[in-house]
Design an enzyme around this catalytic site. Structure first.
Site, PDB file in Angstrom:
ATOM      1  CG  ASP A 169     154.445 -21.480  57.726  1.00 16.16           C
ATOM      2  OD1 ASP A 169     153.921 -21.262  56.619  1.00 16.16           O
ATOM      3  OD2 ASP A 169     153.834 -22.014  58.678  1.00 16.16           O
ATOM      4  NE  ARG A 196     145.970 -17.887  52.316  1.00 16.35           N
ATOM      5  CZ  ARG A 196     145.682 -18.452  53.475  1.00 16.35           C
ATOM      6  NH1 ARG A 196     144.426 -18.370  53.966  1.00 16.35           N
ATOM      7  NH2 ARG A 196     146.593 -19.102  54.166  1.00 16.35           N
ATOM      8  CG  HIS A 238     151.836 -26.649  54.901  1.00 15.48           C
ATOM      9  ND1 HIS A 238     150.471 -26.495  54.791  1.00 15.48           N
ATOM     10  CD2 HIS A 238     152.229 -25.786  55.876  1.00 15.48           C
ATOM     11  CE1 HIS A 238     150.060 -25.590  55.660  1.00 15.48           C
ATOM     12  NE2 HIS A 238     151.114 -25.151  56.332  1.00 15.48           N
ATOM     13  CD  GLU A 247     142.704 -25.368  52.524  1.00 13.31           C
ATOM     14  OE1 GLU A 247     143.737 -25.291  53.228  1.00 13.31           O
ATOM     15  OE2 GLU A 247     141.600 -25.717  52.986  1.00 13.31           O
ATOM     16  N   PRO A 294     150.290 -13.975  53.288  1.00 12.87           N
ATOM     17  CG  PRO A 294     148.700 -15.413  54.205  1.00 12.87           C
ATOM     18  CD  PRO A 294     149.579 -15.222  53.004  1.00 12.87           C
ATOM     19  CB  THR A 295     153.476 -12.053  57.045  1.00 15.08           C
ATOM     20  OG1 THR A 295     154.454 -12.306  58.037  1.00 15.08           O
ATOM     21  CG2 THR A 295     153.357 -10.564  56.799  1.00 15.08           C
ATOM     22  CE1 TYR A 296     151.429 -15.677  63.589  1.00 11.02           C
ATOM     23  CE2 TYR A 296     150.949 -16.208  61.300  1.00 11.02           C
ATOM     24  CZ  TYR A 296     151.305 -16.604  62.576  1.00 11.02           C
ATOM     25  OH  TYR A 296     151.541 -17.931  62.846  1.00 11.02           O
ATOM     26  NE  ARG A 338     146.546 -13.527  62.863  1.00 11.62           N
ATOM     27  CZ  ARG A 338     146.991 -14.480  63.686  1.00 11.62           C
ATOM     28  NH1 ARG A 338     147.645 -15.529  63.173  1.00 11.62           N
ATOM     29  NH2 ARG A 338     146.784 -14.422  64.969  1.00 11.62           N
TER      30      ARG A 338
END
Length: 416
Positions: A262, A240, A389, A361, A170-172, A235
């Site tokens: 990221d 996903r 992460h 999760e 997912p990206t934004y 979001r």
């Protein structure tokens, strides 16, 4: 009444009738007409093929009748005769090919003088895994081994590369989005195929994201999440879920992995994921909220068996499974083939936006497996860190909307 005929007339009649007979007798006993003297030599006997062809021309002729029955029977008989003749000639070989004839190895690009190949692969110089055209599986395996010995070490057989990896990202829009996508794309480019990169954006697909995906050289699918609700908590959950719906609808068979753009990933991680049968998990290193120390979150393993969990945050100790979103992967057939995995229900497996932050999760994993016995710890003893992460944010960067400057300067001075 009697008719009187003069004697001289009778004599002339008798002489005329006997003259042809006497001439025939004279010609028969004349030496010039005897066999082998002045007559031409007899022709040579016809060949068997000529005799067979002449049979149709010298069929016994019957007297014509008033009806046409005998005519069509004669034509039918001739047709059958010539059909049988052509059939027999087609079955009999006219000539035999010798060693100088046309053979498949004449088209081969090999100069080693080896044994001639008997398949279509001899026509094209192909890589070892491309010769699987016309032969049984056993012969293919033998040929592959032989080709590998001839050509030495080369690229691996695609059948040995394992399952398809389905990487969901997912990206934004944000300041470092292009940097993160390019970095992840270059990492995925180094992963041996097959790999499918599913990138999901919110509301609309931007041309800038599409351009980055095309430049990476990775097989991808660019999806859009149409969720327009204003009370969205996370979001990434809906993005996903859009990817999960796509995988379920198209019945993609592979290993699903949620890779945020990221994060930092090692190539070993993707190699290990191809070993997963149902559900695999591994420890993830991350920076604490204070950004001054590193913490570990994920399974504690004995071999490949999960026997415990690493956790450091008191607020998350109530979770059933202490796993980061980038710390697990699963078989995609669980989404669309519940009978294979003996799932109690056929409800769609999706991430939940209604749960508390940090519990997405564990609530998702609980829909896939029942307990740790159905997990596979990666690598052996979960002894290596394969991804980080970092929780890096860029909140104070000046960032033009849509990755493009909407307008130029307020005052434009023309060049002189």
């Amino acid at each position: 009444m009697a008719i009187l005929i003069p004697a001289p007339a009778i004599n002339r009649f008798l002489d005329a009738s006997t003259e042809p007979a006497m001439a025939w007798i004279r010609r028969s006993f004349c030496p010039s007409y005897r066999q082998g003297l002045l007559s031409p030599p007899p022709p040579p006997p016809p060949s068997p093929l000529r005799r067979l062809l002449m049979m149709g021309a010298y069929l016994p002729r019957h007297p014509r009748k008033t009806s046409n029955i005998s005519s069509w029977r004669r034509h039918l008989l001739r047709f059958l005769l010539f059909f049988l003749l052509g059939f027999l000639l087609g079955l009999s070989p006219f000539a035999d090919l010798d060693d100088s004839g046309l053979r498949p190895h004449d088209f081969s690009f090999d100069d080693d003088g080896g044994r001639p190949r008997r398949d279509l692969s001899a026509l094209v110089r192909s890589r070892p895994w491309e010769i699987e055209i016309v032969r049984p599986e056993g012969l293919v395996a033998v040929e592959l081994e032989a080709r590998k010995e001839e050509e030495g070490p080369g690229e691996p057989d695609p059948r040995s590369l394992g399952k398809l990896l389905i990487v969901v990202t997912p990206t934004y829009n944000r300041a470092l989005q292009a940097y993160f996508l390019n970095r992840l794309g270059q990492t995925l480019r180094l992963v041996p195929p097959p790999l499918l990169w599913i990138v999901v954006e919110m509301n609309a697909a931007s041309m800038e994201t599409a351009q980055i995906l095309r430049r990476t050289g990775v097989m991808y699918r660019h999806l859009v999440c149409k969720k327009t609700s204003t009370d969205i908590k996370d979001r990434g959950v809906h993005q996903r879920n859009t990817a999960l719906e796509h995988i379920e609808r198209h019945r993609l068979d592979g290993i699903v992995y949620f890779a945020d753009d990221d994060n930092i990933y090692s190539l070993e991680l993707f190699d290990r994921m191809r070993e997963i049968r149902r559900f695999g998990t591994w420890p993830v290193a991350m920076l604490a909220q204070s950004k001054n120390k590193a913490i570990l979150e994920g399974p504690v393993c004995n071999g490949s068996q999960v026997i415990g969990w690493h956790t450091n945050e008191k607020s998350k100790r109530l979770r059933r499974f202490h796993v980061d979103m980038s710390g697990f992967a699963f078989n995609s057939t669980i989404l669309w083939d519940p009978r294979r995995w003996h799932r109690p229900t056929s409800n769609a497996i999706r991430q939940l936006d209604t749960v508390k932050e940090g519990f997405q999760e564990t609530t998702f994993i609980e829909q896939i497996i029942e307990d740790e016995s159905q997990m596979e710890g990666l690598p052996n003893n979960c002894s290596r860190i394969m991804n980080w992460h970092l929780h890096l944010e860029a909140r104070n960067f000046v960032y033009p909307k849509g990755w493009q400057v909407s307008r130029n300067l307020d005052v434009v001075i023309p060049l002189k």
